[in-house]
Write an enzyme that holds these catalytic residues in place. Structure first.
Site, PDB file in Angstrom:
ATOM      1  CG  ASP A  11      -0.455   0.322   2.440  1.00 31.83           C
ATOM      2  OD1 ASP A  11       0.858   0.235   2.774  1.00 31.83           O
ATOM      3  OD2 ASP A  11      -1.191   0.600   3.545  1.00 31.83           O
ATOM      4  CB  CYS A  68       1.038  -2.389   4.774  1.00 34.69           C
ATOM      5  SG  CYS A  68       0.539  -3.440   6.112  1.00 34.69           S
ATOM      6  N   GLY A  69       2.328  -0.459   6.063  1.00 35.59           N
ATOM      7  CA  GLY A  69       2.978   0.463   7.300  1.00 35.59           C
ATOM      8  C   GLY A  69       3.451  -0.430   8.388  1.00 35.59           C
ATOM      9  CB  THR A  70       2.343  -2.675  10.935  1.00 35.43           C
ATOM     10  OG1 THR A  70       1.107  -3.027  10.139  1.00 35.43           O
ATOM     11  CG2 THR A  70       2.209  -1.094  11.588  1.00 35.43           C
ATOM     12  N   GLY A  71       2.867  -4.375   8.273  1.00 35.72           N
ATOM     13  CA  GLY A  71       2.831  -5.551   7.677  1.00 35.72           C
ATOM     14  C   GLY A  71       1.479  -6.293   8.220  1.00 35.72           C
ATOM     15  CG  HIS A 101       9.207 -25.516  12.024  1.00 33.19           C
ATOM     16  ND1 HIS A 101       9.070 -25.596  13.487  1.00 33.19           N
ATOM     17  CD2 HIS A 101      10.468 -25.904  11.592  1.00 33.19           C
ATOM     18  CE1 HIS A 101      10.363 -26.151  13.892  1.00 33.19           C
ATOM     19  NE2 HIS A 101      11.032 -26.496  12.791  1.00 33.19           N
ATOM     20  CG  ASN A 102       4.864 -22.083  10.543  1.00 32.81           C
ATOM     21  OD1 ASN A 102       5.656 -21.395  10.863  1.00 32.81           O
ATOM     22  ND2 ASN A 102       4.217 -22.941  11.243  1.00 32.81           N
ATOM     23  CG  HIS A 136       7.408 -29.165  10.320  1.00 32.32           C
ATOM     24  ND1 HIS A 136       7.121 -28.747  11.574  1.00 32.32           N
ATOM     25  CD2 HIS A 136       8.705 -29.519  10.270  1.00 32.32           C
ATOM     26  CE1 HIS A 136       8.371 -28.799  12.618  1.00 32.32           C
ATOM     27  NE2 HIS A 136       9.138 -29.321  11.535  1.00 32.32           N
TER      28      HIS A 136
END
Ligand code: RB5
Length: 146
Positions: A11, A68-71, A101-102, A136
């Site tokens: 953004d 973005c600003g913070t994610g 792992h994810n 996993h």
């Protein structure tokens, strides 16, 4: 490196860092597709998150980056799309384990949170770390069935 194609978006609050990360990735021999935004004019982050997440959910791209600003907003929005495992990272250890792992397929971070050089390190580690599968994968299957 198994797949050099990366889809990226931001953004307005992530635009300046997106431009730097895009150049860094291209210089690191990735093919980067940028879905915008293309200026610091205000734009709603869920619109951009959906553009990237849809292309990954449909298997057109394997990995994406959202800024973005913070994610945080990008991560929440992307995770609404089936098949997306997005992570917001402001450290390299989380970036590494989110892959091992994810099996995260979208990396989010915030221009107001991480500096340019940390962001580049987070990207490099996230892009180069492989999923470890095995136990996993079983856990990811359980997530898919929630
Ligand atoms: C925009 O001001 C800001 O809210 C957005 O970039 C993001 O940080 C949301 O999570």
């Amino acid at each position: 490196m198994e797949n050099n194609n990366i889809i990226i978006g931001s953004d307005h609050a992530g635009f300046n860092l997106k431009e730097k990360i895009k150049k860094f990735l291209i210089d690191s021999k990735y093919n980067v597709v940028d879905v915008g935004t293309f200026s610091t004019d205000s734009v709603d982050y869920p619109i951009i998150a959906k553009k990237v997440a849809d292309k990954i959910a449909s298997n057109e791209y394997e990995k994406g980056i959202l800024i973005c600003g913070t994610g945080i907003g990008m991560c929440i929005a992307a995770n609404k799309i089936n098949g997306i495992r997005a992570v917001v990272c402001s450290d390299t250890t989380s970036a590494k384990f989110s892959r091992q792992h994810n099996n995260t397929n979208i990396l989010c971070f915030g221009e107001r949170i991480v500096g340019e050089y940390l962001a580049k390190d987070i990207c490099t580690i996230w892009l180069e770390t492989e999923f470890e599968a095995e136990r996993h994968q079983r856990r990811i299957n359980l997530i898919e069935n929630l």
